[in-house]
Design a protein around this motif. Structure first.
Motif: not given
Length: 268
Positions: A154-155, A173-175, A179-180, A183-186
């Protein structure tokens, strides 16, 4: 579940199969159009549905596998079990009915859904394993790949996405499975698309099947990482009282000794 279009006239249709993720898809395609389609959301149980569903769809249209012109299968990346099931079933049908086979890559099929509707970059992220995804990006609306599919943490995926300039539209589906995190990714001008794009549309599958390259060779699966069994081979072998080196040798022999049967006669 899709319903066959009874007014559609089939002449040597192509069969398209997809079991890459949780949804099992069967499509009968004619000239790049889905004439009949069935979809089943059966995570982990697709094998129970595939053959009966296919027989039912063909029977309802008074067709048999001998009426097909070829079989196109989505070959990955995705579920090891789902991909093996689809490719194995397709190979058996193809050998019995002397049909050619074609492999379709999954991530471009997903990107093809929203591509005509947006301008910028479409980023497809599908689930790989815990905190890992498969990622591939495409320009929109033309659909040019911006590189090949990658298995990423993910990183690492977040880092890749942060370097995209301009609007980026994310799906897959990876999203949903992470989801969390996303959602926090800028992201600069980032938009998460509707979950309706997380599976390829039957007409997208039909169009891809029309332009695919067919042959009498088995379809090579698109695996981008080792299976869980391979990664945990030492532990699994130890539980069975087998030396890790011996287990690795056995696995290598099994993988490289398997060959697909030849057709009874050459495909015309």
């Amino acid at each position: 579940m899709g319903k066959p279009k009874t007014s559609f006239r089939f002449h040597r249709p192509q069969l398209v199969l997809n079991g890459t993720e949780d949804r099992l898809q069967l499509v009968l395609a004619q000239d790049g159009v889905a004439g009949a389609a069935q979809e089943w959301t059966v995570p982990g149980r697709a094998m129970q549905f595939l053959t009966p569903a296919l027989k039912g769809m063909l029977d309802s249209l008074s067709l048999t596998t001998a009426d097909l012109s070829g079989i196109a299968c989505v070959r990955g990346p995705g579920s090891f079990t789902g991909i093996r099931m689809i490719l194995g079933t397709a190979l058996g049908i193809a050998r019995a009915a002397e049909l050619p086979l074609a492999g379709l890559d999954y991530l471009p099929l997903l990107a093809a859904g929203p591509q005509p509707l947006v301008t910028g970059t479409v980023a497809v992220l599908t689930h790989s394993r815990t905190r890992q995804v498969y990622l591939q990006c495409f320009t929109a609306p033309d659909g040019t790949p911006l590189g090949g599919p990658q298995p990423l943490s993910l990183d690492a995926a977040g880092e890749e996405l942060s370097h995209i300039e301009g609007p980026v539209f994310l799906l897959g589906s990876g999203l949903r499975r992470n989801a969390e995190f996303f959602a926090e990714l800028e992201l600069n001008q980032g938009t998460i698309l509707s979950a309706r794009f997380d599976h390829p549309d039957p007409d997208v599958l039909a169009e891809a099947a029309l332009h695919a390259e067919y042959s009498d060779a088995p379809i090579d699966p698109l695996y981008l990482r080792a299976s869980d069994a391979e990664d945990n081979l030492s532990y699994i072998a130890g539980k069975r009282g087998i030396n890790a080196d011996e287990a690795a040798e056995r696995l290598d022999r099994a993988v490289h000794s398997v060959t697909a049967p030849s057709c009874i006669s050459p495909i015309k």
